[in-house]
Design a protein around this motif. Structure first.
Motif, PDB file in Angstrom:
ATOM      1  N   THR A  38       0.815  -1.218   0.000  1.00 45.90           N
ATOM      2  CA  THR A  38       0.000   0.000   0.000  1.00 45.90           C
ATOM      3  C   THR A  38       0.847   1.266   0.000  1.00 45.90           C
ATOM      4  OG1 THR A  38      -0.161  -0.066   2.412  1.00 45.90           O
ATOM      5  CG2 THR A  38      -1.918  -1.141   1.160  1.00 45.90           C
ATOM      6  N   GLU A  78       4.960  -0.783   2.922  1.00 43.55           N
ATOM      7  CA  GLU A  78       3.950  -1.248   3.861  1.00 43.55           C
ATOM      8  C   GLU A  78       3.132  -2.344   3.193  1.00 43.55           C
ATOM      9  OE1 GLU A  78       0.021   0.254   6.368  1.00 43.55           O
ATOM     10  OE2 GLU A  78       1.491   1.732   5.691  1.00 43.55           O
ATOM     11  N   THR A  79       2.956  -3.470   3.884  1.00 40.58           N
ATOM     12  CA  THR A  79       2.162  -4.560   3.342  1.00 40.58           C
ATOM     13  C   THR A  79       0.688  -4.257   3.531  1.00 40.58           C
ATOM     14  OG1 THR A  79       2.122  -5.795   5.424  1.00 40.58           O
ATOM     15  CG2 THR A  79       3.987  -6.200   3.931  1.00 40.58           C
ATOM     16  N   ASP A  81      -1.456  -5.807   5.113  1.00 36.13           N
ATOM     17  CA  ASP A  81      -1.925  -6.040   6.478  1.00 36.13           C
ATOM     18  C   ASP A  81      -1.252  -5.119   7.489  1.00 36.13           C
ATOM     19  OD1 ASP A  81       0.513  -7.227   6.192  1.00 36.13           O
ATOM     20  OD2 ASP A  81      -0.068  -9.187   6.963  1.00 36.13           O
ATOM     21  N   GLY A  82      -0.543  -4.075   6.999  1.00 33.29           N
ATOM     22  CA  GLY A  82      -0.052  -3.027   7.883  1.00 33.29           C
ATOM     23  C   GLY A  82       1.346  -3.211   8.428  1.00 33.29           C
ATOM     24  N   ASN A  83       2.068  -4.230   8.003  1.00 35.42           N
ATOM     25  CA  ASN A  83       3.450  -4.402   8.474  1.00 35.42           C
ATOM     26  C   ASN A  83       4.408  -3.561   7.638  1.00 35.42           C
ATOM     27  OD1 ASN A  83       3.099  -6.248  10.629  1.00 35.42           O
ATOM     28  ND2 ASN A  83       2.800  -7.904   9.155  1.00 35.42           N
ATOM     29  N   GLN A 185      -4.665   5.441   2.706  1.00 33.45           N
ATOM     30  CA  GLN A 185      -4.967   4.563   3.838  1.00 33.45           C
ATOM     31  C   GLN A 185      -3.707   4.124   4.589  1.00 33.45           C
ATOM     32  OE1 GLN A 185      -6.793   0.888   2.639  1.00 33.45           O
ATOM     33  NE2 GLN A 185      -5.020   0.174   1.488  1.00 33.45           N
ATOM     34  N   ALA A 186      -2.539   4.263   3.973  1.00 34.02           N
ATOM     35  CA  ALA A 186      -1.289   3.882   4.631  1.00 34.02           C
ATOM     36  C   ALA A 186      -0.741   4.991   5.522  1.00 34.02           C
ATOM     37  CB  ALA A 186      -0.240   3.501   3.584  1.00 34.02           C
ATOM     38  N   GLU A 189      -3.818   7.953  10.383  1.00 34.98           N
ATOM     39  CA  GLU A 189      -5.213   8.351  10.160  1.00 34.98           C
ATOM     40  C   GLU A 189      -5.455   9.835  10.397  1.00 34.98           C
ATOM     41  OE1 GLU A 189      -9.679   7.213  11.816  1.00 34.98           O
ATOM     42  OE2 GLU A 189      -7.908   6.240  12.641  1.00 34.98           O
ATOM     43  N   SER A 206      -8.277   4.005   0.111  1.00 33.82           N
ATOM     44  CA  SER A 206      -7.490   3.083  -0.715  1.00 33.82           C
ATOM     45  C   SER A 206      -7.497   3.502  -2.182  1.00 33.82           C
ATOM     46  CB  SER A 206      -8.041   1.656  -0.583  1.00 33.82           C
ATOM     47  OG  SER A 206      -9.313   1.555  -1.195  1.00 33.82           O
ATOM     48  N   GLY A 425       2.797   3.965  13.588  1.00 34.74           N
ATOM     49  CA  GLY A 425       2.250   3.611  12.290  1.00 34.74           C
ATOM     50  C   GLY A 425       3.345   3.294  11.297  1.00 34.74           C
ATOM     51  N   SER A 426       3.000   2.518  10.284  1.00 33.54           N
ATOM     52  CA  SER A 426       4.004   2.034   9.349  1.00 33.54           C
ATOM     53  C   SER A 426       4.674   3.143   8.562  1.00 33.54           C
ATOM     54  CB  SER A 426       3.352   1.032   8.387  1.00 33.54           C
ATOM     55  OG  SER A 426       2.912  -0.099   9.092  1.00 33.54           O
TER      56      SER A 426
END
Length: 449
Positions: A38, A78-79, A81-83, A185-186, A189, A206, A425-426
């Motif tokens: 993302t 960033e993946t 799933d947020g990693n 979205q990455a 927020e 997204s 956050g990532s």
């Protein structure tokens, strides 16, 4: 003569093929980044080589630089799933293995052509002779799954990688030593809302992306960015909204205090800007509390000139927001007596002569006019309004100067952000090594003409 021409043509074809193959090899390690990422950041390897701070991006420290090819770019991503992930070109896999054996929490194991390890029971590491991948942070229980993901990434072909996506093409086109392309979205927020301005109501974070070049000079990180969408209909609406934003005159460039987390600056005609605010769900959530007490939409329609939103807190109950705006013909002042009478039980509006205070239980905010400037702020009495326009500890002048003349700018106070937990956050994790020793971040929106 004909034979010689054919020979020269053959040599030329071989050279072209060799260059193409060399180009493929240059990007070969990048195919380990999944197509579903993302966000992707590209960092010039020379930047990494010259900075111990940037090398802290590697969870196993700067020793790994001895085994990496820092003539190539390093990528953070960033993946879905947020990693947070990191990808680098391997120069010496034997040396990297030695480093891993000393740094790994558990024994480095082999799976086919790949070596797998973990660092501090939270970072999964995988590498071969070509690429190094790091993924995390994850729980100790999730490490085996993360390592299996790394093997899949190292094995995947170009069609399954970021190289096959327009996100990579956009990243590759940015002329900056540090460049970033991310879905909104990455982003953290609380900071994503400005990038959604102008997106159609049905669009989510997204579907909107940000492309940015990053530069750090004299302790200030400047991010020149553009919001856009790979979906043509969404992109068209975003670009249509850009005409609403006019060059900032700088009326409020010195009004941000060093105790505030971040501020957004623009110059607008409120009647044109209001629809953008109304379609931005994040900003609407912040402004909803104001609309239950006063007719904020009508106040917004009177704005004509510079406008600034500054935040000192970000909890839904107490955003700690201050708004300053140049207004023209604020006819809404005639409605304040009606607002007073229509307050819900337990709420009240008091004050007169252009200065009012709204209270509801333990919370409240003041609003009014100081000449042709509207102010709205939480936790400040009318007697303290001058401190809003001239704070005792404003942001440095070299930061505020970057605001003037731009069409939208956001200033982030790094120390205040870290102190309030906003640096989590990532995407913030990607920027963290570069943010070291940075006093402020100035994010400037650039728009295509």
């Amino acid at each position: 003569m004909k034979t010689r021409f054919i020979d020269l043509k053959a040599v030329w074809l071989i050279m072209v093929c060799a260059l193409c193959l060399a180009s493929c090899r240059n990007n070969d390690y990048v195919r380990s980044i999944p197509a579903s990422a993302t966000a992707v950041m590209r960092i010039d390897g020379a930047v990494v080589a010259q900075s111990d701070k940037v090398l802290s991006l590697l969870p196993f420290g700067d020793k790994a630089a001895e085994a990496l090819d820092l003539s190539r770019d390093i990528y953070a991503f960033e993946t879905i799933d947020g990693n947070l992930g990191m990808c680098a070109k391997v120069k010496d896999s034997d040396r990297l293995l030695e480093i891993m054996k000393k740094a790994a929490t558990s024994e480095v194991r082999r799976q086919g052509d790949y070596r797998l390890a973990d660092i501090n029971n939270s970072w999964a590491v995988g590498f071969d002779d070509n690429a190094l991948l790091v993924l995390g942070p994850v729980s100790a229980a999730a490490l085996p799954d993360a390592q299996r993901s790394l093997v899949r990434m190292l094995k995947q072909d170009e069609d399954a990688s970021i190289l096959a996506r327009p996100m990579y093409s956009r990243l590759d086109s940015i002329d900056s030593r540090v460049a970033l392309v991310a879905q909104v979205q990455a982003l953290p927020e609380k900071l994503a809302a400005p990038f959604m301005l102008g997106a159609p109501k049905g669009a989510d974070a997204s579907q909107v992306a940000v492309a940015a070049g990053v530069d750090v000079k004299d302790g200030i990180m400047r991010i020149d960015c553009e919001n856009f969408s790979f979906q043509k209909s969404v992109d068209r609406e975003l670009h249509k909204s850009h005409s609403v934003l006019r060059p900032i005159k700088g009326d409020f460039k010195n009004c941000m205090s060093q105790s505030q987390l971040f501020a957004l600056f623009a110059n607008v005609n409120g009647k044109d800007f209001l629809p953008l605010l109304q379609s931005d769900r994040s900003l609407q959530a912040v402004l909803m509390g104001l609309n239950t007490a006063v007719d904020f939409d009508n106040i917004m329609r009177s704005v004509d000139g510079d406008i600034a939103f500054a935040f000192s807190g970000m909890s839904p109950d107490n955003p700690g927001m201050t708004m300053l705006a140049r207004v023209d013909n604020p006819v809404w002042t005639a409605d304040v007596d009606y607002w007073k009478q229509s307050c819900q039980p337990g709420c009240s509006i008091t004050g007169s002569d252009g200065h009012w205070t709204y209270r509801s239980g333990d919370t409240g905010f003041s609003f009014g006019l100081q000449g042709d400037v509207f102010y709205g702020t939480s936790g400040v009495s009318p007697a303290q309004v001058q401190h809003l326009l001239k704070p005792a500890n404003p942001i440095p002048a070299d930061v505020s100067r970057m605001i003037q003349g731009e069409r939208m700018a956001m200033v982030l106070n790094v120390k205040a952000l870290v102190g309030n937990g906003m640096a989590a956050g990532s995407m913030s994790g990607m920027l963290k090594p570069i943010i070291n020793n940075v006093k402020a971040v100035v994010c400037v929106m650039k728009f295509k003409k």
